[in-house]
Design an enzyme around this catalytic site. Structure first.
Site: not given
Ligand SMILES: Cc1ccc(CCc2c3nc[nH]c3cc3c(=O)[nH]c(N)nc23)cc1
Length: 376
Positions: A92, A271
């Site tokens: 991410d 995820d």
């Molecule tokens: C290691 C890792 C941890 C978490 C994630 C996803 C984390 C995650 C979200 N988790 C719940 N809702 C989420 C929304 C977003 C979002 O809008 N943008 C991003 N960049 N990440 C999100 C990706 C990788």
């Protein structure tokens, strides 16, 4: 990165596919275990491969950047070499982690300034900067730098936030397309759709993201507290606009029920922290339903945790023993419960894939949801 659709469900938008990366294949629908400081909490690599049958794991840009840091990761030859995971990795962009971990962040056009939750040192994440960081980590799939719009929020805030995410996306693409991978493996950048739960904003964001023509697309700004029905409505609207021949990654979702519903709406990648977070609190997902292992009723139940699942811990440890470990707050308890839940999530998406291939995913989904969500 290539994506091939192998089967589509006649009664829904579900599809079974294959993603090809330089670190190997990923069969979709797929669940991606969340690694934090480069590892999945309390689970070893060997177990991730042999027991969980994980095909791709998530690395965490925010954590890895702060510790062990870019110098160590670069000297190691990237995250794959550092943590010994030779299969695909997705990272991410760090924006979400700053939002959820560092309560000292400030958002500006330039980027997001924050203080490290580890030692209080000051940092800034910019679109260009996180592209360079993810180049150094070396993940096969990297995410654009976005603002995960908080929920609930005013229409005006959602629009301003989405528009900044779009400007940041253009800066990410400019930087990514003009830099090389560092370790000889191809990397690809996924943009992220925002727009909160406003239909016109979601439509605008999906159209803007689709126009970038990237190898895959993500849906962000969900699993942030909105009702499930609103989440499903946004997914349906966005998936009608995102290209159907590219993988769709729904970020942060969800319960087994959410995942099956989203697969039916055309999502390929998932995820969620739920399997490992719930595990540490003694909430177990099993093929027979949900077990609250701390409950008195399991005290003298010496039957295996989950015989049908086919995972090592489900067969080799009893409910009574795991209850004892969790009640005693033994690390081994967290390890066993995490393995059980992760193995279950991978099993569930594998079952969905098989049902899509045999054409009766839709009926199976209804039956399986009822069965899995019952409390034992
Ligand atoms: C290691 C890792 C941890 C978490 C994630 C996803 C984390 C995650 C979200 N988790 C719940 N809702 C989420 C929304 C977003 C979002 O809008 N943008 C991003 N960049 N990440 C999100 C990706 C990788």
């Amino acid at each position: 990165m290539q994506f091939t659709i192998q089967a589509t469900d006649p009664q829904s938008k579900a599809r079974a596919g294959l993603i090809t990366t330089d670190h190997g294949l990923i069969e979709t629908p797929i669940f991606m275990p969340v690694g934090t400081a480069g590892t999945v909490k309390a689970v070893h690599q060997r177990e991730l491969v042999a027991d969980v049958k994980a095909e791709i794991i998530l690395g965490n840009t925010y954590h890895l950047y702060l510790r062990p840091g870019l110098e160590t990761l670069e000297k190691a030859g990237g995250l794959h070499r550092f943590n010994g995971w030779e299969r695909p990795i997705l990272t991410d962009s760090g924006g979400y982690q700053v939002y959820s971990l560092s309560n000292t962040r400030k958002i500006k056009e330039e980027g997001v300034t924050f203080k490290s939750h580890i030692d209080g040192s000051k940092h800034i994440f910019t679109p260009e900067g996180v592209m360079d960081i993810q180049r150094t980590i070396g993940a096969d799939i990297i995410m654009a730098f976005d603002e995960c719009t908080p929920y609930p929020c005013e229409y005006g805030y959602a629009r301003t936030s989405m528009e900044m995410t779009h400007r940041w996306l253009s800066r990410c693409i400019e930087r990514f397309d003009n830099t090389e991978n560092k370790y000889g493996y191809q990397q690809t950048l996924f943009p992220i759709v925002q727009g909160s739960t406003y239909r016109d904003l979601r439509q605008q964001s999906a159209e803007f993201v689709a126009r970038q023509g990237r190898d895959g697309n993500a849906i962000g700004g969900l699993a942030v507290g909105e009702p499930a029905e609103e989440m499903y409505e946004m997914i349906e609207l966005v998936n009608a606009i995102l290209p159907s021949d590219k993988p769709r990654y729904l970020m942060g979702v969800g319960t087994p029920e959410n995942i099956l519903e989203a697969i039916a709406l055309g999502i390929d990648m998932f995820d969620c922290v739920m399997p490992t977070r719930n595990a540490r609190h003694g909430v177990l997902y099993t093929t027979q339903g949900i077990i609250m292992i701390k409950n008195e009723k399991w005290k003298n139940d010496f039957s295996p945790i989950d015989e049908e699942l086919g995972g090592y811990v489900g067969l080799c440890y009893s409910k009574a023993y795991l209850r004892h470990l969790i009640k005693s707050e033994e690390i081994l308890g967290a390890q066993i419960a995490s393995l059980q839940n992760l193995t279950f999530y991978l099993w569930l998406v594998k079952q969905a894939r098989q049902q899509i291939n045999t054409g009766n995913f839709f009926q199976w989904k209804t039956y399986m949801t009822k069965k899995l969500m019952q409390r034992l």
